[in-house]
Scaffold this motif. Sequence first.
Motif, PDB file in Angstrom:
ATOM      1  N   PRO F  38       0.839  -1.209   0.000  1.00  0.00           N
ATOM      2  CA  PRO F  38       0.000   0.000   0.000  1.00  0.00           C
ATOM      3  C   PRO F  38       0.873   1.258   0.000  1.00  0.00           C
ATOM      4  O   PRO F  38       1.865   1.326   0.727  1.00  0.00           O
ATOM      5  N   GLY F  39       0.510   2.176  -0.846  1.00  0.00           N
ATOM      6  CA  GLY F  39       1.257   3.428  -0.915  1.00  0.00           C
ATOM      7  C   GLY F  39       2.534   3.327  -1.726  1.00  0.00           C
ATOM      8  O   GLY F  39       3.378   4.240  -1.699  1.00  0.00           O
ATOM      9  N   ALA F  40       2.702   2.217  -2.449  1.00  0.00           N
ATOM     10  CA  ALA F  40       3.933   2.010  -3.204  1.00  0.00           C
ATOM     11  C   ALA F  40       3.998   2.941  -4.404  1.00  0.00           C
ATOM     12  O   ALA F  40       2.963   3.335  -4.951  1.00  0.00           O
ATOM     13  N   PRO F  41       5.200   3.306  -4.839  1.00  0.00           N
ATOM     14  CA  PRO F  41       5.349   4.081  -6.074  1.00  0.00           C
ATOM     15  C   PRO F  41       5.082   3.176  -7.277  1.00  0.00           C
ATOM     16  O   PRO F  41       5.013   1.960  -7.153  1.00  0.00           O
ATOM     17  N   ARG F  42       4.951   3.793  -8.418  1.00  0.00           N
ATOM     18  CA  ARG F  42       4.619   3.078  -9.659  1.00  0.00           C
ATOM     19  C   ARG F  42       5.679   2.039 -10.023  1.00  0.00           C
ATOM     20  O   ARG F  42       5.367   0.930 -10.400  1.00  0.00           O
ATOM     21  N   PHE F  43       6.953   2.410  -9.901  1.00  0.00           N
ATOM     22  CA  PHE F  43       8.034   1.485 -10.190  1.00  0.00           C
ATOM     23  C   PHE F  43       9.082   1.581  -9.088  1.00  0.00           C
ATOM     24  O   PHE F  43       9.130   2.567  -8.364  1.00  0.00           O
ATOM     25  N   ILE F  44       9.926   0.579  -8.992  1.00  0.00           N
ATOM     26  CA  ILE F  44      11.035   0.633  -8.027  1.00  0.00           C
ATOM     27  C   ILE F  44      12.317   0.764  -8.822  1.00  0.00           C
ATOM     28  O   ILE F  44      12.882  -0.227  -9.288  1.00  0.00           O
ATOM     29  N   GLU F  45      12.746   1.990  -9.029  1.00  0.00           N
ATOM     30  CA  GLU F  45      13.947   2.191  -9.832  1.00  0.00           C
ATOM     31  C   GLU F  45      15.034   2.917  -9.062  1.00  0.00           C
ATOM     32  O   GLU F  45      16.202   2.837  -9.416  1.00  0.00           O
ATOM     33  N   THR F  46      14.648   3.642  -8.023  1.00  0.00           N
ATOM     34  CA  THR F  46      15.620   4.451  -7.288  1.00  0.00           C
ATOM     35  C   THR F  46      15.608   4.048  -5.817  1.00  0.00           C
ATOM     36  O   THR F  46      14.727   3.334  -5.345  1.00  0.00           O
ATOM     37  N   TYR F  47      16.635   4.517  -5.089  1.00  0.00           N
ATOM     38  CA  TYR F  47      16.652   4.277  -3.651  1.00  0.00           C
ATOM     39  C   TYR F  47      15.476   4.989  -2.988  1.00  0.00           C
ATOM     40  O   TYR F  47      14.935   4.510  -1.991  1.00  0.00           O
ATOM     41  N   GLU F  48      15.060   6.106  -3.549  1.00  0.00           N
ATOM     42  CA  GLU F  48      13.888   6.780  -2.991  1.00  0.00           C
ATOM     43  C   GLU F  48      12.638   5.930  -3.191  1.00  0.00           C
ATOM     44  O   GLU F  48      11.798   5.835  -2.298  1.00  0.00           O
ATOM     45  N   ASP F  49      12.505   5.308  -4.353  1.00  0.00           N
ATOM     46  CA  ASP F  49      11.381   4.377  -4.559  1.00  0.00           C
ATOM     47  C   ASP F  49      11.397   3.297  -3.471  1.00  0.00           C
ATOM     48  O   ASP F  49      10.349   2.935  -2.923  1.00  0.00           O
ATOM     49  N   GLU F  50      12.585   2.773  -3.195  1.00  0.00           N
ATOM     50  CA  GLU F  50      12.685   1.724  -2.166  1.00  0.00           C
ATOM     51  C   GLU F  50      12.216   2.242  -0.806  1.00  0.00           C
ATOM     52  O   GLU F  50      11.535   1.552  -0.061  1.00  0.00           O
ATOM     53  N   MET F  51      12.589   3.478  -0.482  1.00  0.00           N
ATOM     54  CA  MET F  51      12.161   4.072   0.775  1.00  0.00           C
ATOM     55  C   MET F  51      10.642   4.243   0.824  1.00  0.00           C
ATOM     56  O   MET F  51       9.996   3.929   1.805  1.00  0.00           O
ATOM     57  N   ARG F  52      10.082   4.724  -0.300  1.00  0.00           N
ATOM     58  CA  ARG F  52       8.646   5.009  -0.310  1.00  0.00           C
ATOM     59  C   ARG F  52       7.807   3.736  -0.137  1.00  0.00           C
ATOM     60  O   ARG F  52       6.703   3.778   0.378  1.00  0.00           O
ATOM     61  N   THR F  53       8.338   2.631  -0.592  1.00  0.00           N
ATOM     62  CA  THR F  53       7.544   1.406  -0.524  1.00  0.00           C
ATOM     63  C   THR F  53       7.750   0.655   0.785  1.00  0.00           C
ATOM     64  O   THR F  53       7.036  -0.300   1.093  1.00  0.00           O
ATOM     65  N   ALA F  54       8.726   1.096   1.579  1.00  0.00           N
ATOM     66  CA  ALA F  54       9.068   0.359   2.799  1.00  0.00           C
ATOM     67  C   ALA F  54       7.916   0.260   3.801  1.00  0.00           C
ATOM     68  O   ALA F  54       7.597  -0.840   4.279  1.00  0.00           O
ATOM     69  N   PRO F  55       7.281   1.380   4.144  1.00  0.00           N
ATOM     70  CA  PRO F  55       6.211   1.273   5.164  1.00  0.00           C
ATOM     71  C   PRO F  55       5.084   0.337   4.739  1.00  0.00           C
ATOM     72  O   PRO F  55       4.585  -0.454   5.545  1.00  0.00           O
ATOM     73  N   GLY F  56       4.720   0.375   3.472  1.00  0.00           N
ATOM     74  CA  GLY F  56       3.657  -0.507   2.991  1.00  0.00           C
ATOM     75  C   GLY F  56       4.066  -1.970   3.047  1.00  0.00           C
ATOM     76  O   GLY F  56       3.271  -2.846   3.412  1.00  0.00           O
ATOM     77  N   MET F  57       5.287  -2.249   2.690  1.00  0.00           N
ATOM     78  CA  MET F  57       5.777  -3.627   2.745  1.00  0.00           C
ATOM     79  C   MET F  57       5.768  -4.135   4.186  1.00  0.00           C
ATOM     80  O   MET F  57       5.367  -5.260   4.481  1.00  0.00           O
ATOM     81  N   LEU F  58       6.233  -3.268   5.091  1.00  0.00           N
ATOM     82  CA  LEU F  58       6.274  -3.648   6.498  1.00  0.00           C
ATOM     83  C   LEU F  58       4.867  -3.918   7.026  1.00  0.00           C
ATOM     84  O   LEU F  58       4.629  -4.872   7.771  1.00  0.00           O
ATOM     85  N   LYS F  59       3.946  -3.072   6.610  1.00  0.00           N
ATOM     86  CA  LYS F  59       2.549  -3.228   7.020  1.00  0.00           C
ATOM     87  C   LYS F  59       2.006  -4.583   6.572  1.00  0.00           C
ATOM     88  O   LYS F  59       1.370  -5.308   7.356  1.00  0.00           O
ATOM     89  N   LEU F  60       2.282  -4.950   5.332  1.00  0.00           N
ATOM     90  CA  LEU F  60       1.803  -6.237   4.815  1.00  0.00           C
ATOM     91  C   LEU F  60       2.336  -7.403   5.645  1.00  0.00           C
ATOM     92  O   LEU F  60       1.630  -8.352   5.961  1.00  0.00           O
ATOM     93  N   VAL F  61       3.614  -7.327   6.017  1.00  0.00           N
ATOM     94  CA  VAL F  61       4.212  -8.412   6.812  1.00  0.00           C
ATOM     95  C   VAL F  61       3.618  -8.437   8.218  1.00  0.00           C
ATOM     96  O   VAL F  61       3.216  -9.495   8.719  1.00  0.00           O
TER      97      VAL F  61
END
Lengths: 216, 216, 216, 216, 216, 216
Positions: F38-61
């Motif tokens: 949830p809240g992930a960016p459209r693509f994961i291409e940059t370190y910032e993309d990785e940061m933006r998707t972190a909270p959502g990934m953690l939430k899923l786990v």
Amino acid sequence: VNILVINPNSDARMTRAIGRTAERFAAGAYRTECLAAPGAPRFIETYEDEMRTAPGMLKLVREGERRFNAFVVACHCDPNLDLLKEATAKPVVGIGEASMKLASMLGHAFSVISATAGSIPNKLALVRAYGLESACASVRAAADGDYLRAARLALRRDGAEVIVLGCAGMTGWDGKLRKALGVPVLDPVVCGLIVASGLAACGAGISKVRRYGAGG
Amino acid sequence: VNILVINPNSDARMTRAIGRTAERFAAGAYRTECLAAPGAPRFIETYEDEMRTAPGMLKLVREGERRFNAFVVACHCDPNLDLLKEATAKPVVGIGEASMKLASMLGHAFSVISATAGSIPNKLALVRAYGLESACASVRAAADGDYLRAARLALRRDGAEVIVLGCAGMTGWDGKLRKALGVPVLDPVVCGLIVASGLAACGAGISKVRRYGAGG
Amino acid sequence: VNILVINPNSDARMTRAIGRTAERFAAGAYRTECLAAPGAPRFIETYEDEMRTAPGMLKLVREGERRFNAFVVACHCDPNLDLLKEATAKPVVGIGEASMKLASMLGHAFSVISATAGSIPNKLALVRAYGLESACASVRAAADGDYLRAARLALRRDGAEVIVLGCAGMTGWDGKLRKALGVPVLDPVVCGLIVASGLAACGAGISKVRRYGAGG
Amino acid sequence: VNILVINPNSDARMTRAIGRTAERFAAGAYRTECLAAPGAPRFIETYEDEMRTAPGMLKLVREGERRFNAFVVACHCDPNLDLLKEATAKPVVGIGEASMKLASMLGHAFSVISATAGSIPNKLALVRAYGLESACASVRAAADGDYLRAARLALRRDGAEVIVLGCAGMTGWDGKLRKALGVPVLDPVVCGLIVASGLAACGAGISKVRRYGAGG
Amino acid sequence: VNILVINPNSDARMTRAIGRTAERFAAGAYRTECLAAPGAPRFIETYEDEMRTAPGMLKLVREGERRFNAFVVACHCDPNLDLLKEATAKPVVGIGEASMKLASMLGHAFSVISATAGSIPNKLALVRAYGLESACASVRAAADGDYLRAARLALRRDGAEVIVLGCAGMTGWDGKLRKALGVPVLDPVVCGLIVASGLAACGAGISKVRRYGAGG
Amino acid sequence: VNILVINPNSDARMTRAIGRTAERFAAGAYRTECLAAPGAPRFIETYEDEMRTAPGMLKLVREGERRFNAFVVACHCDPNLDLLKEATAKPVVGIGEASMKLASMLGHAFSVISATAGSIPNKLALVRAYGLESACASVRAAADGDYLRAARLALRRDGAEVIVLGCAGMTGWDGKLRKALGVPVLDPVVCGLIVASGLAACGAGISKVRRYGAGG
């Protein structure tokens, strides 16, 4: 030259201590400012702590882009270093990387004194990522905050010739330990400033081709 | 802080160029002096050249022990670096080691532009000794002194993101190349000064236990 | 085949002992001569000692070029080895390199018994330079000259299966230790001769392209 | 000293060629005998070939234990080397290991000329197992048996300074190639003899503690 | 999917135990069969044991080629793995390689509990061949079969975070140890099945170009 | 067994494709669910993309902890893998790590086909962090999405024997490429499932001592 030293945690006492070290070391040759990352957790001990402090750290770099000539990440586990290197073309220096690479120039092998045993594996992963496996004698935790004892064991048992203080919170302890141990002891905050101010002064910064090419 | 920059060869023009770079970079924040090693050969190209310049380099360090706070060896092959580190407890910094370790903090991989093809194996041996194998994209010789072309090939073919000028004689070329290439280009003399002045300022020097324990 | 064994120090007793080992091992199959480097210091313990013995070692090689078919450097820290490899196209063999590479063919891991604790870091640097990190179980100093005890600890605690005598001054001790320990024990002077005489006999020598291309 | 050279394949012409090289090189200083492993396949190109030749090789070592002072495995892929090292306390030397370790003492980097492209990955695995990654410039196959061309490419493109003939079947080609190339070229059969005869002469053999402790 | 689990030794009790583990783990999702290599020695402890079991293992793979979709080598020293990978295009999985590579995904470092001290060097050679040097905290022998004690020492002294049972004969002990230790404990037979069944299910197998190109 | 496959980006088409691959591969043997963070960016291409998707990934786990037995991170750059490993004691598997470690068991060397040239340095850093330097022949970008051409170059020029699809978005292309190339081609999503389902089935998960000890 104006350098932003970023404390990734929200401990005000630590921010002040880091700031004092920075100002004293810069000694007027350049300006330094020490800010805690907005929204940072109290300490940086886990990967989740690193995640929580990332947006605040990024904000400081983005907003400071114009005003500052270089950035220092003042936590010895170099949290979110790739992220910040990507965000700017100015120098971004982790105090872990800077202190260990400088230490490798002062003797055959260095040991890192870590604040907690829990951070040892992560530090060993950094040592490997930075290519310092043969330069690093050991990473040792200071049980009960007894840095001196941990450093003595590193010198006696692990073959260390240089000591790296492995936590921004240990800033200022280098002089006392150097006297007691008779070997070089590096304050990582100071190491970060040496590298960051030097690179800024000569106009070098993070390369914007390939690995960190997205921003800056 | 007062830093002695040692030119291991006897080329007066090079001594002056190195000295100018040092003064300009120090910019009054600390003093620098550049001296050629007495009795040095004209160039440092062979292991015999390194041997011939050793006694003069050692003399400069011994006699400068009181007056100087740090020493820079201004030849990118870091000749006699162990010898000088052993001779003093002040910082002794090779511009090869300093420039490559700083370069490794600015991008995924750096390339060294070497003045001659003959020095490539020796530089690769240094890269390995310093633990920089994975940080070093390549060492490339600049045929006919065309640094720009060599650097372009390093960026395009070898995956370099940062360029290190691999000879003290190239000092001063960093700005021009940076503009032409759009990536960080490090002047090794400047890198040596950054590390030496920084370590001197914080009171750290060569460890006198074990490996370099004989003198200083 | 006629081999010059160079003792880099000026200890006459050691020169004689090395010479005796060489003659006894050659056993008439080839000739050997053992000479101390002119102007050499009493012992080779520091980088400055290595520097002081360099000109004399080079002189021996230069003047012996016609008369000898190969050169052995009879000090286990392989002082000035690159310098001598550059000076001739005949084989130049360091007893450190030869003994450790031969040892790596006789068991899973070897340990080096060093005469002094101070030489351990330098020996570890050689181990790494020669690519022997995983073949080397440890470098151990023989406190009070008790080689046997140091070797026993290497076998018991470090997982060594082969012992390398880490000093030319230990020449002749291999038989006695082998009997006491029940594992292979290598005399480095003998190892140097094996490699040097063999290479000379088959007509191979130091490559004169690139790294050691300046002389010979 | 009496050395058994084991040809792991059943090619009689190759056994004779290896035997001739061995005798000529030993030149009466020690005796050599070259035998094909009984029951060996025609060539050793696959892991199955290595398996098929193992019992015969072991038989030769077991039955030769009394008569011979050392054993040479005359196939550059060092088939069943661990097996034979385990079977005896005498020296057992693979010509792959011996030739590459000797080559590493003659220049910055060596290249192996392989008879077939198919054996390159296996040879690279040996290079890594022996710790020779940074000493090995490349492994190149000689298309159509043109060793000279493959060696020239290794020197020009891969930075090789020394050439290793990567097949026992190439024995005797070293002199011709050395003349044509102007760099050291090592015959692996000769290299195996140098090491085996030398170790036998000084009384060293395979360590019987731990890794190869089962037999001998 | 139908998987052949090969026990390289002839211990019938061990074959049954491995077979039970395999069946229980497969749990009907795929079929497994466990066979001892015909003509295998009682135990696999030496390189000669590995040689003796090779023809029988090869026979099982050759004859099972049609019937089975993948092969598991159920001995933690991965005997004759290259040989079998060459013999078929189906997946061939060594339980040593599979268990250690899976373990490296569950924590910073794993330790292998070995049945005997004698197998430690061989296991360390595998660790290096598989590129797992920094992921492997130690290989420890279980004196008197006390796996629990060996594992506790690995956790306390070596920094292990995951335990790998280093012998097919230890199959079935993982649950008990996991409970006692509170860390992941991997049964290598199970690990081999995970990888083999997975690869077979997705249609991947041993590559038939270059290294393992001869058969299959 | 019930496995959550996490797509770190918000591309719905990719989530569906990954989900289809997972379901088809699981084939009823276990359940899989594929969710975008949830809240992930459209693509994961940059370190910032990785940061933006972190909270959502953690939430899923965190929210899936009870319901799922294992987690797969379905992005080949293994974003936030340490973070998720810390958050649970269940297996957490990155498809980058899983696919490259499985590939290393199928041939001498593998190549990764990357979607963009920009991600090559980051992938090389992963290769090194996982200890796969000698198992990885190259990382190649597929210009204009021509995976086949990139893979062919990897096989011909880089010595690759196995191909790894280096992007979750390439899921489903393995069969077609395998046919065209005649070598194993690994779908990373499938590899992640193999490891995650296997570890879950045998009761192993992330070690909670030291490195990932904070949560779970």
